[in-house]
Design a protein around this motif. Structure first.
Motif, PDB file in Angstrom:
ATOM      1  N   GLY A  32       8.528  13.982   8.895  1.00  0.00           N
ATOM      2  CA  GLY A  32       7.097  13.862   9.353  1.00  0.00           C
ATOM      3  C   GLY A  32       6.232  13.516   8.251  1.00  0.00           C
ATOM      4  N   ARG A  33       6.334  14.369   7.080  1.00  0.00           N
ATOM      5  CA  ARG A  33       5.398  14.062   5.875  1.00  0.00           C
ATOM      6  C   ARG A  33       5.637  12.978   5.409  1.00  0.00           C
ATOM      7  NH1 ARG A  33       6.598  19.771   3.255  1.00  0.00           N
ATOM      8  NH2 ARG A  33       5.211  18.998   1.681  1.00  0.00           N
ATOM      9  N   LEU A  34       7.085  12.689   5.309  1.00  0.00           N
ATOM     10  CA  LEU A  34       7.415  11.327   4.689  1.00  0.00           C
ATOM     11  C   LEU A  34       7.068  10.168   5.350  1.00  0.00           C
ATOM     12  CD1 LEU A  34       9.264  10.584   2.309  1.00  0.00           C
ATOM     13  CD2 LEU A  34      11.233  10.591   4.053  1.00  0.00           C
ATOM     14  N   ALA A  35       6.912  10.265   6.630  1.00  0.00           N
ATOM     15  CA  ALA A  35       6.618   8.961   7.531  1.00  0.00           C
ATOM     16  C   ALA A  35       5.116   8.822   7.329  1.00  0.00           C
ATOM     17  CB  ALA A  35       6.875   9.294   8.908  1.00  0.00           C
ATOM     18  N   SER A  36       4.332   9.965   7.153  1.00  0.00           N
ATOM     19  CA  SER A  36       2.850   9.898   7.104  1.00  0.00           C
ATOM     20  C   SER A  36       2.438   9.360   5.605  1.00  0.00           C
ATOM     21  CB  SER A  36       2.184  11.226   7.104  1.00  0.00           C
ATOM     22  OG  SER A  36       0.941  11.374   6.657  1.00  0.00           O
ATOM     23  N   ILE A  37       3.108   9.644   4.512  1.00  0.00           N
ATOM     24  CA  ILE A  37       2.813   9.022   3.283  1.00  0.00           C
ATOM     25  C   ILE A  37       3.158   7.562   3.240  1.00  0.00           C
ATOM     26  CG2 ILE A  37       3.459   8.903   0.760  1.00  0.00           C
ATOM     27  CD1 ILE A  37       4.169  11.954   1.178  1.00  0.00           C
ATOM     28  N   ILE A  38       4.127   7.240   3.812  1.00  0.00           N
ATOM     29  CA  ILE A  38       5.000   5.679   4.010  1.00  0.00           C
ATOM     30  C   ILE A  38       3.705   5.003   4.649  1.00  0.00           C
ATOM     31  CG2 ILE A  38       6.300   4.189   4.733  1.00  0.00           C
ATOM     32  CD1 ILE A  38       8.610   6.440   4.347  1.00  0.00           C
ATOM     33  N   ALA A  39       3.408   5.446   5.869  1.00  0.00           N
ATOM     34  CA  ALA A  39       2.363   4.601   6.634  1.00  0.00           C
ATOM     35  C   ALA A  39       1.090   4.469   6.017  1.00  0.00           C
ATOM     36  CB  ALA A  39       2.173   5.469   8.063  1.00  0.00           C
ATOM     37  N   ARG A  40       0.448   5.631   5.241  1.00  0.00           N
ATOM     38  CA  ARG A  40      -0.645   5.416   4.574  1.00  0.00           C
ATOM     39  C   ARG A  40      -0.604   4.425   3.473  1.00  0.00           C
ATOM     40  NH1 ARG A  40      -0.987  10.393   3.760  1.00  0.00           N
ATOM     41  NH2 ARG A  40      -0.612  10.645   1.688  1.00  0.00           N
ATOM     42  N   HIS A  41       0.600   4.264   2.615  1.00  0.00           N
ATOM     43  CA  HIS A  41       0.633   3.276   1.630  1.00  0.00           C
ATOM     44  C   HIS A  41       0.987   1.981   2.243  1.00  0.00           C
ATOM     45  CE1 HIS A  41      -0.272   6.104  -1.835  1.00  0.00           C
ATOM     46  NE2 HIS A  41       0.271   6.772  -1.054  1.00  0.00           N
ATOM     47  N   LEU A  42       1.555   1.870   3.265  1.00  0.00           N
ATOM     48  CA  LEU A  42       1.887   0.459   3.706  1.00  0.00           C
ATOM     49  C   LEU A  42       0.738  -0.230   4.291  1.00  0.00           C
ATOM     50  CD1 LEU A  42       5.400   0.508   5.534  1.00  0.00           C
ATOM     51  CD2 LEU A  42       5.008  -0.658   3.430  1.00  0.00           C
ATOM     52  N   GLY A  43       0.058   0.448   4.973  1.00  0.00           N
ATOM     53  CA  GLY A  43      -1.056  -0.205   5.744  1.00  0.00           C
ATOM     54  C   GLY A  43      -0.644  -0.969   6.701  1.00  0.00           C
ATOM     55  N   ASP A  44      -0.875  -2.473   6.829  1.00  0.00           N
ATOM     56  CA  ASP A  44      -0.306  -3.302   7.857  1.00  0.00           C
ATOM     57  C   ASP A  44       0.836  -4.259   7.261  1.00  0.00           C
ATOM     58  OD1 ASP A  44      -1.537  -4.904   5.900  1.00  0.00           O
ATOM     59  OD2 ASP A  44      -2.880  -5.912   7.435  1.00  0.00           O
ATOM     60  N   ARG A  45       1.363  -3.840   6.206  1.00  0.00           N
ATOM     61  CA  ARG A  45       2.492  -4.268   5.772  1.00  0.00           C
ATOM     62  C   ARG A  45       3.666  -3.898   6.170  1.00  0.00           C
ATOM     63  NH1 ARG A  45       1.045  -3.266  -0.656  1.00  0.00           N
ATOM     64  NH2 ARG A  45       0.524  -1.360   0.690  1.00  0.00           N
ATOM     65  N   ARG A  46       4.800  -4.575   5.992  1.00  0.00           N
ATOM     66  CA  ARG A  46       6.221  -3.998   6.453  1.00  0.00           C
ATOM     67  C   ARG A  46       6.962  -3.641   5.296  1.00  0.00           C
ATOM     68  NH1 ARG A  46       9.143  -8.025  10.598  1.00  0.00           N
ATOM     69  NH2 ARG A  46      10.619  -6.226  10.541  1.00  0.00           N
ATOM     70  N   GLU A  47       6.794  -4.004   4.155  1.00  0.00           N
ATOM     71  CA  GLU A  47       7.355  -3.694   2.860  1.00  0.00           C
ATOM     72  C   GLU A  47       6.644  -3.530   1.589  1.00  0.00           C
ATOM     73  OE1 GLU A  47      11.095  -5.174   0.031  1.00  0.00           O
ATOM     74  OE2 GLU A  47      10.931  -6.014   2.124  1.00  0.00           O
ATOM     75  N   SER A  48       6.707  -2.711   0.565  1.00  0.00           N
ATOM     76  CA  SER A  48       5.857  -2.497  -0.565  1.00  0.00           C
ATOM     77  C   SER A  48       6.475  -1.965  -1.331  1.00  0.00           C
ATOM     78  CB  SER A  48       4.582  -1.706  -0.044  1.00  0.00           C
ATOM     79  OG  SER A  48       3.850  -1.871  -1.384  1.00  0.00           O
ATOM     80  N   GLU A  49       6.339  -2.624  -2.740  1.00  0.00           N
ATOM     81  CA  GLU A  49       6.973  -1.854  -4.163  1.00  0.00           C
ATOM     82  C   GLU A  49       5.759  -0.699  -4.140  1.00  0.00           C
ATOM     83  OE1 GLU A  49       7.347  -4.822  -6.904  1.00  0.00           O
ATOM     84  OE2 GLU A  49       9.036  -5.843  -6.132  1.00  0.00           O
ATOM     85  N   THR A  50       6.470   0.168  -5.092  1.00  0.00           N
ATOM     86  CA  THR A  50       5.449   1.342  -5.456  1.00  0.00           C
ATOM     87  C   THR A  50       5.598   1.337  -7.115  1.00  0.00           C
ATOM     88  OG1 THR A  50       7.145   3.023  -5.465  1.00  0.00           O
ATOM     89  CG2 THR A  50       6.480   2.421  -3.234  1.00  0.00           C
TER      90      THR A  50
END
Length: 318
Positions: free
Chosen positions: A19-37
Motif C-alpha cells: 500500500g505504501r509502495l503504491a501510494s508513492i508510485i501514484a504520487r510520482h506518476l501523476g497522469d503518466r503510465r510510465e516514468s523514469e526516476t
C-alpha cells in the motif's frame, strides 16, 4: 458428530508495504503510465485499466507489482504474476506484456529495476564465500516469491523518490540490499545468469548481442556459431535453453517487435516498417506479424492507438 474444518484467515505480511509502495508510485506518476526516476535504472508504472497486449524488450531486471497483475509471454512460455511474486529477467528478451487487473478504484502499480551487473557481480562474489550453489542452465526469466524483507528493500529504494537529495548516497547500498534479497530467493540463479551471461567469456550472450546489434541483416547460423566459437548444434541447444527460441526465431521477434514500435511511435505504415527492420517481402512481414500478434499490422496498430493514443510508447530494440 461431524467435524467442521475451517482455514484460519491468513495475514498478509506485505499488504501494508504494498500500500505504501503504491501510494508513492501514484504520487510520482501523476497522469503518466510510465516514468523514469532519479534512481538509476528504476522506472515506475501504473494504469487504471487493463491493457492490450504490447511489445516489450526486457533487459536484465527485477520487476515487482504493488497492485494488480500482469501477463508476460516469452515465445511459447507464459508468466502470470501479481503482488505475491516478482519477475526476474537475466538477458534481453523480446516479449508480449499485458496488464490483466486494473481499475479506477484499484489501479495497477509496479516498479522495475534494471540490474546493475557490476554491483551484482560484487555481491555474488561476497555471497559465494558462504557456499551458495552455482546457477543451473535455465530460461532467462523466472518468478520468485515476494517476502517481507524483499518488499521492505524495494519500498526503501522507492522511498528515495520523496528525498531525491539522498539518491547519490543511499541508492547504491539500497540496490545492493535488494539484489541480495533476490539472490538468496528461489529465483536467485537467474541473477547469477544476468551477471554470467553479460561477461565477455559467455558465448551464447555474445551471440544474443550480435543478433540484437545486427537484427536487420540476414542471419546465417554457421557464421554466427563460428563468430562465438561454437558448433551449430551446440549454439542452437544453449540458445533455446536460455531464450526459449532458436536464433532465427529470436531475430524474427526482434524485427516484429521493432516494426510494431515504429508503426506506433513514429506513425509509419507497415511496408515502411517492414523494410526498416530487414524484411524484403511485405507479404511475408504481414503474415509473420499476424501470426505473432494475432491480427494484421494495420488493425493491430489502430487498436492500440485507439485504446490509448497519448500514452503508448514502446522501447526500441537497442
Amino acid at each position: 458428530m461431524a467435524s467442521i474444518h475451517t482455514l484460519a484467515r491468513q495475514v498478509d505480511p506485505c499488504a501494508d508495504i504494498r500500500g505504501r509502495l503504491a501510494s508513492i508510485i501514484a504520487r510520482h506518476l501523476g497522469d503518466r503510465r510510465e516514468s523514469e526516476t532519479p534512481v538509476s535504472g528504476l522506472t515506475i508504472h501504473g494504469t487504471s485499466r487493463p491493457s492490450e497486449p504490447s511489445s516489450y524488450l526486457y533487459e536484465p531486471s527485477f520487476a515487482l507489482i504493488a497492485s494488480g497483475s500482469k501477463r508476460v509471454v516469452l515465445a511459447d512460455e507464459t508468466y502470470v504474476y501479481d503482488e505475491s511474486h516478482f519477475l526476474l529477467t537475466a538477458i534481453g528478451l523480446p516479449t508480449i506484456v499485458q496488464v490483466l487487473n486494473a481499475s479506477p478504484s484499484t489501479p495497477y502499480y509496479s516498479v522495475k529495476l534494471n540490474i546493475d551487473l557490476e554491483l551484482a557481480s560484487e555481491l555474488i562474489a561476497e555471497v559465494d564465500e558462504h557456499g551458495l550453489r552455482a546457477a543451473s542452465s535455465e530460461t532467462g526469466m523466472a518468478l520468485g516469491p515476494v517476502t517481507p524483507p524483499l518488499a521492505n528493500a524495494t519500498l526503501r529504494l522507492v522511498e528515495l523518490l520523496d528525498t531525491p537529495e539522498d539518491v547519490p548516497i543511499l541508492a547504491r547500498p539500497l540496490q545492493r540490499e535488494l539484489l541480495y534479497r533476490v539472490l538468496t530467493s528461489g529465483a536467485g540463479t537467474r541473477l547469477r545468469q544476468a551477471v554470467d551471461l553479460n561477461t565477455q567469456s559467455n558465448r551464447v550472450a555474445r551471440a544474443v548481442r550480435w543478433i540484437r546489434q545486427n537484427y536487420t541483416h540476414p542471419l546465417r547460423i554457421k557464421d554466427l556459431a563460428d563468430s562465438v566459437g561454437m558448433a551449430e548444434s551446440t549454439l542452437h541447444q544453449h540458445f533455446r535453453t536460455l531464450t526459449a527460441m532458436s536464433p532465427l526465431q529470436y531475430q524474427k521477434r526482434l524485427r516484429l517487435h521493432e516494426a510494431r514500435r515504429l508503426m506506433i511511435n513514429q506513425r509509419i505504415d507497415a511496408g515502411t516498417a517492414a523494410h526498416r527492420v530487414g524484411y524484403e517481402s511485405a507479404t511475408q512481414f504481414s503474415r509473420e506479424y499476424s501470426r505473432l500478434f494475432g491480427t494484421s499490422p494495420k488493425r493491430d496498430v489502430r487498436t492500440i492507438l485507439d485504446a490509448d493514443a497519448n500514452h503508448v510508447r514502446l522501447a526500441p530494440v537497442d
